[in-house]
Design a protein around this motif. Structure first.
Motif, PDB file in Angstrom:
ATOM      1  N   ARG A 178       0.824  -1.210   0.000  1.00 39.94           N
ATOM      2  CA  ARG A 178       0.000   0.000   0.000  1.00 39.94           C
ATOM      3  C   ARG A 178       0.859   1.261   0.000  1.00 39.94           C
ATOM      4  O   ARG A 178       0.393   2.335  -0.347  1.00 39.94           O
ATOM      5  CB  ARG A 178      -0.973   0.012   1.172  1.00 39.94           C
ATOM      6  N   ASN A 179       2.142   1.124   0.352  1.00 37.01           N
ATOM      7  CA  ASN A 179       3.037   2.281   0.362  1.00 37.01           C
ATOM      8  C   ASN A 179       3.133   2.921  -1.016  1.00 37.01           C
ATOM      9  O   ASN A 179       3.296   4.132  -1.137  1.00 37.01           O
ATOM     10  CB  ASN A 179       4.425   1.888   0.870  1.00 37.01           C
ATOM     11  N   ASN A 180       3.038   2.120  -2.074  1.00 36.83           N
ATOM     12  CA  ASN A 180       3.075   2.668  -3.423  1.00 36.83           C
ATOM     13  C   ASN A 180       1.843   3.540  -3.682  1.00 36.83           C
ATOM     14  O   ASN A 180       1.933   4.576  -4.334  1.00 36.83           O
ATOM     15  CB  ASN A 180       3.185   1.541  -4.449  1.00 36.83           C
ATOM     16  N   ILE A 181       0.697   3.134  -3.177  1.00 35.26           N
ATOM     17  CA  ILE A 181      -0.527   3.945  -3.304  1.00 35.26           C
ATOM     18  C   ILE A 181      -0.338   5.264  -2.560  1.00 35.26           C
ATOM     19  O   ILE A 181      -0.677   6.331  -3.075  1.00 35.26           O
ATOM     20  CB  ILE A 181      -1.749   3.168  -2.774  1.00 35.26           C
ATOM     21  N   ASN A 182       0.214   5.199  -1.340  1.00 35.15           N
ATOM     22  CA  ASN A 182       0.465   6.415  -0.563  1.00 35.15           C
ATOM     23  C   ASN A 182       1.280   7.417  -1.377  1.00 35.15           C
ATOM     24  O   ASN A 182       0.948   8.601  -1.455  1.00 35.15           O
ATOM     25  CB  ASN A 182       1.239   6.093   0.716  1.00 35.15           C
ATOM     26  N   VAL A 183       2.337   6.929  -1.965  1.00 33.65           N
ATOM     27  CA  VAL A 183       3.270   7.790  -2.688  1.00 33.65           C
ATOM     28  C   VAL A 183       2.672   8.311  -3.996  1.00 33.65           C
ATOM     29  O   VAL A 183       2.717   9.513  -4.277  1.00 33.65           O
ATOM     30  CB  VAL A 183       4.588   7.020  -2.950  1.00 33.65           C
ATOM     31  N   LEU A 184       2.121   7.427  -4.794  1.00 34.48           N
ATOM     32  CA  LEU A 184       1.629   7.834  -6.110  1.00 34.48           C
ATOM     33  C   LEU A 184       0.401   8.734  -6.032  1.00 34.48           C
ATOM     34  O   LEU A 184       0.153   9.527  -6.940  1.00 34.48           O
ATOM     35  CB  LEU A 184       1.343   6.605  -6.975  1.00 34.48           C
ATOM     36  N   THR A 185      -0.342   8.664  -4.940  1.00 40.52           N
ATOM     37  CA  THR A 185      -1.515   9.523  -4.763  1.00 40.52           C
ATOM     38  C   THR A 185      -1.124  10.917  -4.279  1.00 40.52           C
ATOM     39  O   THR A 185      -1.857  11.871  -4.487  1.00 40.52           O
ATOM     40  CB  THR A 185      -2.504   8.867  -3.779  1.00 40.52           C
ATOM     41  N   SER A 186       0.029  11.039  -3.654  1.00 39.14           N
ATOM     42  CA  SER A 186       0.478  12.306  -3.063  1.00 39.14           C
ATOM     43  C   SER A 186       1.163  13.189  -4.096  1.00 39.14           C
ATOM     44  O   SER A 186       1.949  12.711  -4.911  1.00 39.14           O
ATOM     45  CB  SER A 186       1.456  12.031  -1.915  1.00 39.14           C
ATOM     46  N   ASP A 187       0.882  14.488  -4.029  1.00 37.76           N
ATOM     47  CA  ASP A 187       1.597  15.448  -4.873  1.00 37.76           C
ATOM     48  C   ASP A 187       2.994  15.697  -4.329  1.00 37.76           C
ATOM     49  O   ASP A 187       3.947  15.869  -5.088  1.00 37.76           O
ATOM     50  CB  ASP A 187       0.814  16.759  -4.963  1.00 37.76           C
ATOM     51  N   VAL A 188       3.113  15.740  -3.012  1.00 38.32           N
ATOM     52  CA  VAL A 188       4.396  15.863  -2.318  1.00 38.32           C
ATOM     53  C   VAL A 188       4.319  14.931  -1.123  1.00 38.32           C
ATOM     54  O   VAL A 188       3.266  14.792  -0.498  1.00 38.32           O
ATOM     55  CB  VAL A 188       4.657  17.316  -1.837  1.00 38.32           C
ATOM     56  N   VAL A 189       5.444  14.287  -0.790  1.00 38.13           N
ATOM     57  CA  VAL A 189       5.517  13.387   0.355  1.00 38.13           C
ATOM     58  C   VAL A 189       6.356  14.048   1.437  1.00 38.13           C
ATOM     59  O   VAL A 189       7.446  14.552   1.168  1.00 38.13           O
ATOM     60  CB  VAL A 189       6.149  12.036  -0.058  1.00 38.13           C
ATOM     61  N   ILE A 190       5.824  14.041   2.661  1.00 43.35           N
ATOM     62  CA  ILE A 190       6.567  14.510   3.828  1.00 43.35           C
ATOM     63  C   ILE A 190       6.881  13.295   4.682  1.00 43.35           C
ATOM     64  O   ILE A 190       5.985  12.530   5.031  1.00 43.35           O
ATOM     65  CB  ILE A 190       5.747  15.528   4.653  1.00 43.35           C
ATOM     66  N   ALA A 191       8.161  13.120   5.017  1.00 34.15           N
ATOM     67  CA  ALA A 191       8.571  12.076   5.954  1.00 34.15           C
ATOM     68  C   ALA A 191       8.803  12.762   7.290  1.00 34.15           C
ATOM     69  O   ALA A 191       9.731  13.550   7.437  1.00 34.15           O
ATOM     70  CB  ALA A 191       9.829  11.378   5.471  1.00 34.15           C
ATOM     71  N   CYS A 192       7.911  12.483   8.236  1.00 34.57           N
ATOM     72  CA  CYS A 192       7.948  13.146   9.539  1.00 34.57           C
ATOM     73  C   CYS A 192       8.405  12.162  10.602  1.00 34.57           C
ATOM     74  O   CYS A 192       7.752  11.143  10.829  1.00 34.57           O
ATOM     75  CB  CYS A 192       6.546  13.671   9.874  1.00 34.57           C
ATOM     76  N   GLY A 193       9.522  12.464  11.235  1.00 30.64           N
ATOM     77  CA  GLY A 193       9.977  11.647  12.344  1.00 30.64           C
ATOM     78  C   GLY A 193      11.064  10.674  11.965  1.00 30.64           C
ATOM     79  O   GLY A 193      11.631  10.727  10.870  1.00 30.64           O
ATOM     80  N   SER A 194      11.337   9.795  12.899  1.00 32.04           N
ATOM     81  CA  SER A 194      12.399   8.812  12.687  1.00 32.04           C
ATOM     82  C   SER A 194      12.053   7.937  11.486  1.00 32.04           C
ATOM     83  O   SER A 194      10.895   7.642  11.239  1.00 32.04           O
ATOM     84  CB  SER A 194      12.587   7.964  13.944  1.00 32.04           C
TER      85      SER A 194
END
Length: 176
Positions: A100-116
């Motif tokens: 599902r991580n691919n769906i998260n990424v491809l659906t997002s215009d920009v990805v923010i990685a917050c935290g560790s």
């Protein structure tokens, strides 16, 4: 009327900002940053996408967005509805595990990685870089920031605070 969208243009869709980060291993600082990010994303009238779970960065960012009347979406790891954050408006039940991580990424215009940067978040960052997406890193781990900047080059941006993160995101979103 009830079915009209205020100030909407038929050809325009809402900008979607994906916020990825640790679940149960999230620190208090990770959760504070995520809460603020959620508020700021909603205040910019962007849609929020996360892993949708009721823990860690996912819960905090969704809570922050809802506190500012934002739209929240969660791409769920499995079919367990008890794990959905109560702050998620739209939950997509995938039963795909980490795929599902691919769906998260491809659906997002920009990805923010917050935290560790835990393994799940690292896979999302790598998928985003591979897909040509911009990634904003918000954490205090110099080693992970340097590594991600090295592999992602110009598509990886380092932020110092939630406010700085939103400034960077704003600069990356094309004008409409």
């Amino acid at each position: 009327t009830l079915f009209e969208l205020k100030d909407a243009h038929p050809a325009m869709r809402r900008i979607i900002i994906g916020v990825m980060g640790p679940g149960s291993s999230a620190t208090d600082e990770d959760k504070r940053n995520a809460l603020e990010l959620g508020k700021l994303i909603a205040q910019n009238q962007w849609g929020l996408l996360s892993g949708g779970r009721n823990t860690g960065v996912m819960e905090a960012v969704s809570k922050g967005a809802k506190s500012a009347d934002g739209l929240t979406m969660g791409i769920m790891f499995d079919l367990n509805e008890s794990k959905i954050s109560k702050y998620v408006d739209i939950s997509i039940m995938t039963d795909m595990g980490s795929a599902r991580n691919n769906i998260n990424v491809l659906t997002s215009d920009v990805v923010i990685a917050c935290g560790s940067v835990a393994p799940g978040t690292l896979s999302e960052i790598a998928l985003a870089i591979k897909a040509g997406k911009n990634v904003v890193i918000l954490n205090n781990d110099v080693d992970s920031r340097n590594f991600l900047k090295k592999i992602g080059k110009d598509s990886v941006h380092i932020a110092k605070s939630p406010e700085d993160t939103i400034k960077i995101v704003s600069s990356l979103i094309p004008s409409r």
